[in-house]
Scaffold this motif. Structure first.
Motif, PDB file in Angstrom:
ATOM      1  N   VAL B  60       0.844  -1.198   0.000  1.00 33.50           N
ATOM      2  CA  VAL B  60       0.000   0.000   0.000  1.00 33.50           C
ATOM      3  C   VAL B  60       0.876   1.244   0.000  1.00 33.50           C
ATOM      4  O   VAL B  60       0.645   2.193  -0.756  1.00 33.50           O
ATOM      5  CB  VAL B  60      -0.949  -0.003   1.227  1.00 33.50           C
ATOM      6  N   PHE B  61       1.928   1.215   0.841  1.00 33.26           N
ATOM      7  CA  PHE B  61       2.832   2.356   0.937  1.00 33.26           C
ATOM      8  C   PHE B  61       3.413   2.717  -0.429  1.00 33.26           C
ATOM      9  O   PHE B  61       3.457   3.882  -0.817  1.00 33.26           O
ATOM     10  CB  PHE B  61       3.956   2.023   1.932  1.00 33.26           C
ATOM     11  N   ALA B  62       3.837   1.692  -1.179  1.00 32.93           N
ATOM     12  CA  ALA B  62       4.451   1.934  -2.488  1.00 32.93           C
ATOM     13  C   ALA B  62       3.488   2.617  -3.448  1.00 32.93           C
ATOM     14  O   ALA B  62       3.905   3.370  -4.325  1.00 32.93           O
ATOM     15  CB  ALA B  62       4.951   0.618  -3.088  1.00 32.93           C
ATOM     16  N   HIS B  63       2.192   2.389  -3.282  1.00 31.84           N
ATOM     17  CA  HIS B  63       1.197   2.963  -4.190  1.00 31.84           C
ATOM     18  C   HIS B  63       0.754   4.365  -3.788  1.00 31.84           C
ATOM     19  O   HIS B  63       0.064   5.022  -4.558  1.00 31.84           O
ATOM     20  CB  HIS B  63      -0.041   2.059  -4.266  1.00 31.84           C
ATOM     21  N   MET B  64       1.117   4.807  -2.582  1.00 30.76           N
ATOM     22  CA  MET B  64       0.601   6.100  -2.120  1.00 30.76           C
ATOM     23  C   MET B  64       1.322   7.289  -2.745  1.00 30.76           C
ATOM     24  O   MET B  64       2.426   7.174  -3.258  1.00 30.76           O
ATOM     25  CB  MET B  64       0.665   6.162  -0.588  1.00 30.76           C
ATOM     26  N   GLU B  65       0.688   8.474  -2.679  1.00 33.68           N
ATOM     27  CA  GLU B  65       1.331   9.680  -3.194  1.00 33.68           C
ATOM     28  C   GLU B  65       2.436  10.124  -2.256  1.00 33.68           C
ATOM     29  O   GLU B  65       2.409   9.824  -1.067  1.00 33.68           O
ATOM     30  CB  GLU B  65       0.290  10.794  -3.353  1.00 33.68           C
ATOM     31  N   SER B  66       3.391  10.905  -2.808  1.00 29.11           N
ATOM     32  CA  SER B  66       4.575  11.206  -2.006  1.00 29.11           C
ATOM     33  C   SER B  66       4.243  12.048  -0.768  1.00 29.11           C
ATOM     34  O   SER B  66       4.890  11.899   0.257  1.00 29.11           O
ATOM     35  CB  SER B  66       5.645  11.876  -2.861  1.00 29.11           C
ATOM     36  N   ASP B  67       3.227  12.907  -0.845  1.00 30.24           N
ATOM     37  CA  ASP B  67       2.837  13.698   0.330  1.00 30.24           C
ATOM     38  C   ASP B  67       2.473  12.798   1.499  1.00 30.24           C
ATOM     39  O   ASP B  67       2.923  13.007   2.633  1.00 30.24           O
ATOM     40  CB  ASP B  67       1.607  14.556   0.019  1.00 30.24           C
ATOM     41  N   SER B  68       1.643  11.784   1.196  1.00 26.92           N
ATOM     42  CA  SER B  68       1.195  10.878   2.261  1.00 26.92           C
ATOM     43  C   SER B  68       2.363  10.049   2.763  1.00 26.92           C
ATOM     44  O   SER B  68       2.482   9.797   3.967  1.00 26.92           O
ATOM     45  CB  SER B  68       0.103   9.952   1.744  1.00 26.92           C
ATOM     46  N   GLN B  69       3.244   9.639   1.835  1.00 26.30           N
ATOM     47  CA  GLN B  69       4.407   8.850   2.251  1.00 26.30           C
ATOM     48  C   GLN B  69       5.266   9.653   3.230  1.00 26.30           C
ATOM     49  O   GLN B  69       5.695   9.147   4.267  1.00 26.30           O
ATOM     50  CB  GLN B  69       5.245   8.454   1.034  1.00 26.30           C
ATOM     51  N   GLU B  70       5.474  10.920   2.892  1.00 25.11           N
ATOM     52  CA  GLU B  70       6.308  11.772   3.751  1.00 25.11           C
ATOM     53  C   GLU B  70       5.688  11.889   5.139  1.00 25.11           C
ATOM     54  O   GLU B  70       6.366  11.741   6.156  1.00 25.11           O
ATOM     55  CB  GLU B  70       6.450  13.156   3.099  1.00 25.11           C
ATOM     56  N   LEU B  71       4.371  12.138   5.166  1.00 21.01           N
ATOM     57  CA  LEU B  71       3.643  12.269   6.423  1.00 21.01           C
ATOM     58  C   LEU B  71       3.819  11.014   7.279  1.00 21.01           C
ATOM     59  O   LEU B  71       4.094  11.095   8.482  1.00 21.01           O
ATOM     60  CB  LEU B  71       2.156  12.464   6.101  1.00 21.01           C
ATOM     61  N   LEU B  72       3.671   9.854   6.639  1.00 19.16           N
ATOM     62  CA  LEU B  72       3.791   8.593   7.371  1.00 19.16           C
ATOM     63  C   LEU B  72       5.195   8.405   7.918  1.00 19.16           C
ATOM     64  O   LEU B  72       5.371   8.088   9.097  1.00 19.16           O
ATOM     65  CB  LEU B  72       3.442   7.417   6.458  1.00 19.16           C
ATOM     66  N   ILE B  73       6.191   8.630   7.068  1.00 21.36           N
ATOM     67  CA  ILE B  73       7.573   8.409   7.498  1.00 21.36           C
ATOM     68  C   ILE B  73       7.894   9.285   8.701  1.00 21.36           C
ATOM     69  O   ILE B  73       8.515   8.854   9.664  1.00 21.36           O
ATOM     70  CB  ILE B  73       8.567   8.695   6.353  1.00 21.36           C
ATOM     71  N   LYS B  74       7.418  10.553   8.654  1.00 21.89           N
ATOM     72  CA  LYS B  74       7.696  11.448   9.772  1.00 21.89           C
ATOM     73  C   LYS B  74       7.094  10.933  11.067  1.00 21.89           C
ATOM     74  O   LYS B  74       7.615  11.191  12.140  1.00 21.89           O
ATOM     75  CB  LYS B  74       7.182  12.854   9.447  1.00 21.89           C
ATOM     76  N   GLY B  75       5.984  10.213  10.969  1.00 19.71           N
ATOM     77  CA  GLY B  75       5.342   9.671  12.169  1.00 19.71           C
ATOM     78  C   GLY B  75       5.863   8.308  12.589  1.00 19.71           C
ATOM     79  O   GLY B  75       5.658   7.884  13.721  1.00 19.71           O
ATOM     80  N   PHE B  76       6.570   7.623  11.679  1.00 19.97           N
ATOM     81  CA  PHE B  76       7.068   6.274  11.963  1.00 19.97           C
ATOM     82  C   PHE B  76       8.165   6.276  13.021  1.00 19.97           C
ATOM     83  O   PHE B  76       8.995   7.174  13.050  1.00 19.97           O
ATOM     84  CB  PHE B  76       7.714   5.658  10.708  1.00 19.97           C
ATOM     85  N   SER B  77       8.195   5.228  13.857  1.00 19.72           N
ATOM     86  CA  SER B  77       9.400   4.964  14.659  1.00 19.72           C
ATOM     87  C   SER B  77      10.424   4.337  13.709  1.00 19.72           C
ATOM     88  O   SER B  77      10.058   3.887  12.616  1.00 19.72           O
ATOM     89  CB  SER B  77       9.069   3.973  15.779  1.00 19.72           C
ATOM     90  N   ASP B  78      11.696   4.285  14.118  1.00 18.60           N
ATOM     91  CA  ASP B  78      12.710   3.676  13.248  1.00 18.60           C
ATOM     92  C   ASP B  78      12.363   2.228  12.923  1.00 18.60           C
ATOM     93  O   ASP B  78      12.562   1.762  11.809  1.00 18.60           O
ATOM     94  CB  ASP B  78      14.098   3.757  13.903  1.00 18.60           C
ATOM     95  N   ALA B  79      11.829   1.512  13.926  1.00 11.44           N
ATOM     96  CA  ALA B  79      11.482   0.104  13.708  1.00 11.44           C
ATOM     97  C   ALA B  79      10.390  -0.026  12.646  1.00 11.44           C
ATOM     98  O   ALA B  79      10.468  -0.867  11.753  1.00 11.44           O
ATOM     99  CB  ALA B  79      11.022  -0.528  15.017  1.00 11.44           C
ATOM    100  N   GLU B  80       9.376   0.849  12.752  1.00 13.57           N
ATOM    101  CA  GLU B  80       8.288   0.800  11.777  1.00 13.57           C
ATOM    102  C   GLU B  80       8.803   1.115  10.373  1.00 13.57           C
ATOM    103  O   GLU B  80       8.448   0.467   9.394  1.00 13.57           O
ATOM    104  CB  GLU B  80       7.202   1.821  12.133  1.00 13.57           C
ATOM    105  N   LEU B  81       9.647   2.145  10.287  1.00 10.82           N
ATOM    106  CA  LEU B  81      10.192   2.545   8.995  1.00 10.82           C
ATOM    107  C   LEU B  81      10.971   1.388   8.377  1.00 10.82           C
ATOM    108  O   LEU B  81      10.811   1.064   7.202  1.00 10.82           O
ATOM    109  CB  LEU B  81      11.095   3.779   9.174  1.00 10.82           C
ATOM    110  N   LYS B  82      11.790   0.749   9.204  1.00  5.12           N
ATOM    111  CA  LYS B  82      12.615  -0.360   8.702  1.00  5.12           C
ATOM    112  C   LYS B  82      11.733  -1.493   8.165  1.00  5.12           C
ATOM    113  O   LYS B  82      12.028  -2.087   7.132  1.00  5.12           O
ATOM    114  CB  LYS B  82      13.514  -0.863   9.837  1.00  5.12           C
ATOM    115  N   GLU B  83      10.650  -1.755   8.887  1.00  3.36           N
ATOM    116  CA  GLU B  83       9.743  -2.825   8.483  1.00  3.36           C
ATOM    117  C   GLU B  83       9.180  -2.570   7.075  1.00  3.36           C
ATOM    118  O   GLU B  83       9.137  -3.463   6.232  1.00  3.36           O
ATOM    119  CB  GLU B  83       8.569  -2.881   9.458  1.00  3.36           C
ATOM    120  N   VAL B  84       8.745  -1.333   6.830  1.00  7.67           N
ATOM    121  CA  VAL B  84       8.184  -0.993   5.519  1.00  7.67           C
ATOM    122  C   VAL B  84       9.279  -1.032   4.451  1.00  7.67           C
ATOM    123  O   VAL B  84       9.102  -1.617   3.383  1.00  7.67           O
ATOM    124  CB  VAL B  84       7.514   0.394   5.555  1.00  7.67           C
TER     125      VAL B  84
END
Lengths: 448, 448
Positions: B60-84
């Motif tokens: 799902v992440f790969a299909h999202m627009e870059s604005d939403s991706q940026e928003l998500l990454i900023k909210g992710f913990s390092d562990a969550e980011l690594k998982e994606v």
């Protein structure tokens, strides 16, 4: 290169080096051979074609342009024609029939196996721009109760007759679409798993009557290699493959671009179109636009007194009309393309108007300031500078509004928004620009 | 529908029906889930995203627009980011990095495995519009000496890491590309056949530095699901898949359409573009065209004596300028699009001019006759009718010539032909039209 590929082939043929020619064709990709054959002189084409190994001939034939196909068919014996047709996919045969004149179609149908002929007739019944007319009926269908190993056996058995094997469709006994499964998943799965347990059961499909443009958009949205096509009773009747979707997208973009330049759609390529056909695709809009421009001329006549008093006013007409036309075509183009690629949706009507209004304020201010300054410096006439600057503000705002509203209105009235493109917008905007300009001039300059 | 999908999801979330939400997401295609997520209010997005089953989240992440991706990454913990990131394909990660601001890029690279990071850095080094920047390095490569059964084993082993398994590439020990083989052929072949005996050895590939538009064209020409990318030493470094090719084609068509309306390229979508950016993409050409239109104004000033004597002449300016502009934009559009889809090749320079000349003769005769007749009936002035008709003939021929020659010249000078589109052509044609018109009028009407 000292000699072109074309020349090399000619030389080989003249020297009757048929074995060499056959080797060259076998080594080439069929799409390239077809492109090469399309360029051959009429007399050479049948000779060269007959040199193709049998299993390659129909592949090359399918890739050729319809002119060359027609020429070949006319030269074929019935046996030769049957040989090529037997190897063609059903959708390619249907495409072929759509392009050929009536007498050739008769020969094609007469040399097609009865079963295939029925299927082709079904496909030909679908409207020209529909998913039904685009689809192929050669796909792999599996049953939910099959095991993976049974499924793979079935795929191996039907592999030669189908255009794509990479997505298989799962149907019940009444051909209702239940889901799909990729060959990748099949290869990864345990041989004794049941298809129903591992298939994707989100059914994403199109209907036979769906517009082919929407089919292509859907395939691109899901990144599908193929998409299933179902009939009104939700029964699987065919699939559309990605290569057809790519062609549809290219053709639609070309059609939109032409419409935006006021050229009537024409499916033939530039050089294959006759002079008269070229003229016919252009003259209708030219005439309509020419006669509407006469209205703008009529409006100008009404202000004869003004420009007789201040002849200088006339020299600003091209700039003001041009700027209005350019602003209108910019906003109409953005809106038309935005709607075509679904960035702008029907519900966005007022949102778009609001964007364009704010942008037009920015643009008009900048353009008015720069132009006012230029006139002040060049003519040292503050009143003239004021008249032109105010006119620019009015004209830019008016044209951006017309440019975004008309295409959206066309869409609401179920017309193709692209007819509201640059040329028509420009003509409408021209008349309004003149009205704005002379009204401002008359009021401020106390003339007319 | 009484309630939208969006509203339903909101209600479920408010009532904490997380299991139901998870079921819905699992049942949906990831491209649809991504589109839905892109529409969510900023505060909702991270909450909803965390509800996704782990194996679906990165799709799902790969299909999202870059604005939403940026928003998500900023909210992710390092562990969550690594998982994606661990689940993202290399080309999607490279795309992501290209879209993100510098501080986010740092976090992404810090959470990427070193090996993958090296590959990403390689991809990022390729020019933005090249095949290298578009490719993925996850493909299946086979050796010529493998047997079919060994090959299928290898495919099963690497299947999860590769974007497409349907075409496999055959390389030697130094990664030189020797040929390709489709999974279809592999499944049909006898298990003990050698790959080298059954592979296609016509190597069709692109180079890392090739323009991505040419890559897309080549894939569409051959109807390939994927095309191999080789480096300067002819070593296989990656593949481009058809879904990326479709995106490239759509983007290029959009860019061409915008350029043809004198709008500077802008990769953001309509509503994501700020007002200032909208204005910036439009103002440059508007200014250039406005100031060039002043030249046409200057030419008109030179004929002040003529239209002071016969004020009626002014009222035909919009029609004549409009017709010239429309003819010019028709022929330039046909030529620009023809070159973009390779219908018109660089060698066709004089062939095109000759076609356009013949067509312009047909068009100008028709338009001149109709208009001459109209003026004769409306104004009963044979001389005026003659002046306008002759002007139309001259203007139509001149505009069609300029319209086809300038884009082809631009191409020869290695500029994008689309800059020579409608608005610029119109401005040039306007000035010429006025010259033709007033010259004919002055000579025939003995004025000025």
């Amino acid at each position: 290169m000292a000699i072109t590929l074309q020349e090399l082939l000619n030389r080989l043929r003249e020297n009757r080096r048929y074995a060499a020619l056959r080797d060259i064709f076998t080594a080439m990709n069929e799409a390239d051979t077809a492109a090469l054959f399309d360029e051959l002189p009429e007399a050479e084409l049948p000779v060269m074609f007959r040199l193709l190994p049998k299993d390659l001939a129909s592949d090359v034939f399918a890739h050729m342009e319809s002119d060359s196909q027609e020429l070949l068919i006319k030269g074929f014996s019935d046996a030769e024609l049957k040989e090529v047709l037997d190897e063609l996919y059903v959708d390619d045969t249907a495409d072929l029939i759509e392009e050929m004149p009536a007498n050739v179609v008769k020969r094609i149908l007469a040399n097609t196996e009865p079963e295939k002929r029925n299927v082709i007739n079904e496909i030909l019944k679908y409207p020209e721009d529909s998913a039904g007319s685009l689809m192929t009926i050669e796909y792999i269908s599996l049953r939910p109760k099959m095991s993976v190993s049974e499924a793979i056996k079935r795929i191996r058995r039907t592999i030669t007759d189908t255009e794509t094997i990479y997505t298989c469709y799962v149907t019940d006994d009444n051909r209702h679409l239940l889901g799909y499964i990729s060959l990748r998943t099949l290869l990864l799965a345990k041989p004794d798993s049941l298809i129903s347990d591992i298939m994707e059961d989100t059914v994403i499909c199109v209907h036979t009557s769906d517009d082919k443009e929407d089919v292509a958009k859907k395939m691109s949205h899901y990144s599908f290699v193929a998409i299933p096509v179902v009939d009104a009773e939700n029964r699987l009747v065919g699939i559309v493959t990605f290569d057809d979707a790519i062609d549809v997208m290219q053709d639609e973009a070309t059609e939109d671009i032409k419409m935006m330049a006021a050229i009537a759609p024409n499916e033939e390529s530039y050089f294959k179109t006759s002079d008269f056909k070229h003229a016919r695709t252009r003259i209708v809009w030219l005439l309509i636009l020419m006669l509407s421009a006469a209205i703008t001329g009529g409006i100008i006549s009404g202000y004869e007194a003004s420009f007789s008093a201040v002849p200088m006013l006339v020299s600003f007409i091209p700039m003001l009309m041009g700027t209005g036309g350019n602003c209108g075509s910019q906003s109409s183009t953005l809106v038309i393309r935005g709607m075509a690629i679904d960035e702008i949706k029907p519900g966005d009507f007022f949102k778009v108007i609001w964007v364009e209004f704010r942008v037009s304020l920015l643009l008009s201010t900048a353009l008015a300031l720069i132009n006012g300054l230029r006139i002040l410096i060049m003519y040292r006439d503050p009143m003239l500078a004021l008249v032109i600057s105010l006119s620019i503000v009015g004209i830019v705002i008016m044209s951006e509004m017309i440019g975004c509203i008309l295409p959206m209105l066309a869409k609401r009235l179920h017309c193709d928004p692209a007819v509201m493109a640059a040329p028509l917008i420009t003509t409408i905007v021209d008349a309004c620009s003149i009205l704005i300009y002379f009204n401002i001039a008359c009021h401020l300059m106390v003339i007319g």
